[in-house]
Motif scaffolding. Structure first.
Motif: not given
Ligand SMILES: *[C@@H]1O[C@H](CO)[C@@H](O)[C@H](O)[C@H]1NC(C)=O
Ligand SMILES: *[C@@H]1O[C@H](CO)[C@@H](O)[C@H](O)[C@H]1NC(C)=O
Ligand SMILES: *[C@@H]1O[C@H](CO)[C@@H](O)[C@H](O)[C@H]1NC(C)=O
Ligand SMILES: *[C@@H]1O[C@H](CO)[C@@H](O)[C@H](O)[C@H]1NC(C)=O
Length: 441
Positions: A68-78, A154-162
């Motif tokens: 979900c790194a900022t700028g990468f995840y774009t959605s109007t419904t999250h 339902v999902m989980s976010c993660s960061d780039e390290s994963l």
């Protein structure tokens, strides 16, 4: 909670055209093999507007996660899940988190958090849960239809390290495990369908994708008009009482799929080893598990030694002489010495015998052997590897052994349906017709 309901309402309104209100809608999704990592990716749709999203297929994964790194995840419904809500409890969250970056997907205060895991690099991070839309392609079992939406996935976010160790362009993982939050479980609960899904992993040389079917006990038609659900044998799925995730959930059994292999035979002859290793003990050790993130079947070392010895002995009876080991493989033959058949190289058959002697998964050359380039000519090597002395699971059936086999995970009857090689039925896993009917779009 009212916010959730409100956004759900608008969401269904906007996507009315794609929403199928039918209690038994089967879905299909394409699966591809990544040559360099030997991982499989599945494509589903996520977010609004819907975006095609490639995720690593993890048969044992508890839930789906996405970077979900900022700028990468774009959605109007999250939206996020507030700590202490019923939804937060029901997804098995054991943490609540705040965020000190600008608010956005995966960054809220008082947010229900999860521990997504990358099974390839065996790493985990604390990340926030996210609820968003997902969608899959409906099917009648023979060709793809309209999109069907899973409104509050339902999902989980993660960061780039994963995302390390994942193929290029892949930013997440689809969890297909035995949990309530897995992809198949959520799709079946939204559509009020039985949780039965099937995988047909493509072999890496195929130019078309393989397929995953959800909410469907069949038919699964593969060209030319071959319903692979009619070629299944069944064996019970076994629950391992002890999970092996990096973050342990007390008293939660494993989300992975175990089966009761009782013996292994080469050319029909039982291989001698300590069969207690095939049982799961109280600490969760032993047994046989299926893994889409393990490229080649891994055997506990005493099983491996007995098995390779039996294979070499049987192949000698077929005039095959082993050459030097190549790569991670100990048992190899010169390619030119091995005849080829429509079921792959002509080598001894391997049977994984299940709960009863007449129920066995037969592995032919196409699934047992791996072609490896070597000095002095290509080799066919036995694609099984030594798992060492005290592995957690004695037999881990890997991707290469599952390719071009149909596997049906029936969580209603708690059983695995397996076809053995579908090459026997003159088809392969890349033969599902994914071309769309133009009148549906
Ligand atoms: C969370 O709360 C802290 C403290 O009030 C605040 O500094 C921070 O900006 C908030 N985070 C978000 C994402 O709103
Ligand atoms: C070795 O293979 C021969 C057939 O080629 C068979 O008769 C014999 O039982 C095998 N021995 C072992 C130990 O598997
Ligand atoms: C193995 O080779 C020998 C000698 O060339 C031959 O007589 C025999 O028929 C071969 N056996 C098989 C199974 O091909
Ligand atoms: C695949 O499905 C499409 C749409 O249903 C159909 O038009 C096409 O003929 C099918 N192709 C094959 C090879 O069956």
């Amino acid at each position: 909670m009212s916010f959730l309901h409100l956004s759900l309402f608008f969401f269904i309104f906007i996507f009315n055209r794609f929403t199928i209100i039918n209690s038994s809608t089967p879905f299909v999704a394409p699966i591809e093999t990544d040559e360099s990592t030997k991982l499989y990716t599945i494509s589903i749709f996520t977010k609004t507007p819907l975006q095609s999203t490639d995720l690593i297929l993890d048969l044992g994964g508890k839930f789906t996660w996405i970077d979900c790194a900022t700028g990468f995840y774009t959605s109007t419904t999250h939206h996020y899940i507030r700590c202490g809500t019923d939804l937060c409890d029901s997804i098995g969250s054991i943490a609540c988190s705040n965020c000190f970056r600008p608010s956005g997907p995966g960054c809220h205060n008082d947010s229900c958090a999860l521990f997504p895991e990358n099974p390839v690099i065996r790493n985990s991070v604390l990340a926030q849960a996210v609820v968003d839309s997902a969608a899959l392609t409906t099917t009648d079992g023979g060709s793809p239809g309209q999109l069907g939406v899973v409104p509050d996935f339902v999902m989980s976010c993660s960061d780039e390290s994963l995302i390390q160790g994942l193929p290029e362009g892949v930013y997440g993982l689809a969890g297909l495990g035995r949990s309530k939050t897995s992809l198949p479980a959520q799709v079946s609960s939204v559509y009020d369908s039985p949780n039965i899904f099937a995988l047909c992993l493509p072999n890496p040389s195929s130019t078309s994708p393989g397929s995953a079917f959800f909410n469907s006990a069949g038919p699964y038609y593969f060209s030319p008009g071959n319903d692979l659900s009619s070629h299944l044998f069944y064996t019970p799925l076994i629950l391992n009482p002890v999970g092996f995730t990096m973050i342990t959930y007390a008293t939660h059994p494993s989300d992975e799929y175990f089966i009761g292999v009782t013996s292994i035979a080469v050319n029909g002859k039982t291989v001698e080893f300590n069969h207690n290793l095939l049982k799961i003990n109280n600490d969760g050790f032993g047994g046989t598990r299926l893994s889409t993130v393990t490229p080649y079947t891994v055997l506990e070392s005493s099983i491996y030694r007995a098995f390779t010895k039996a294979f070499v002995n049987e192949s000698a009876g077929m005039n095959l002489t082993v050459t030097d080991p190549v790569d991670v493989f100990d048992v190899c033959y010169a390619e030119s010495d091995v005849l080829s058949t429509r079921l792959g190289p002509a080598v001894p058959t391997i049977d994984l015998v299940m709960h009863s002697d007449d129920v066995f998964w037969r592995i032919f050359g196409a699934n047992s052997m791996v072609k490896v380039a070597a000095e002095g000519g290509d080799r066919w090597c036995l694609g099984f590897v030594n798992g060492g002395d005290d592995p957690r699971t004695s037999v881990v059936i890997g991707g290469h052994q599952m390719e071009d086999n149909l596997l049906q995970f029936d969580l209603v009857s708690e059983r695995l349906g397996f076809s053995s090689s579908v090459l026997v039925h003159n088809t392969n896993c890349a033969s599902f017709n994914f071309s769309e009917d133009p009148t549906l779009r």
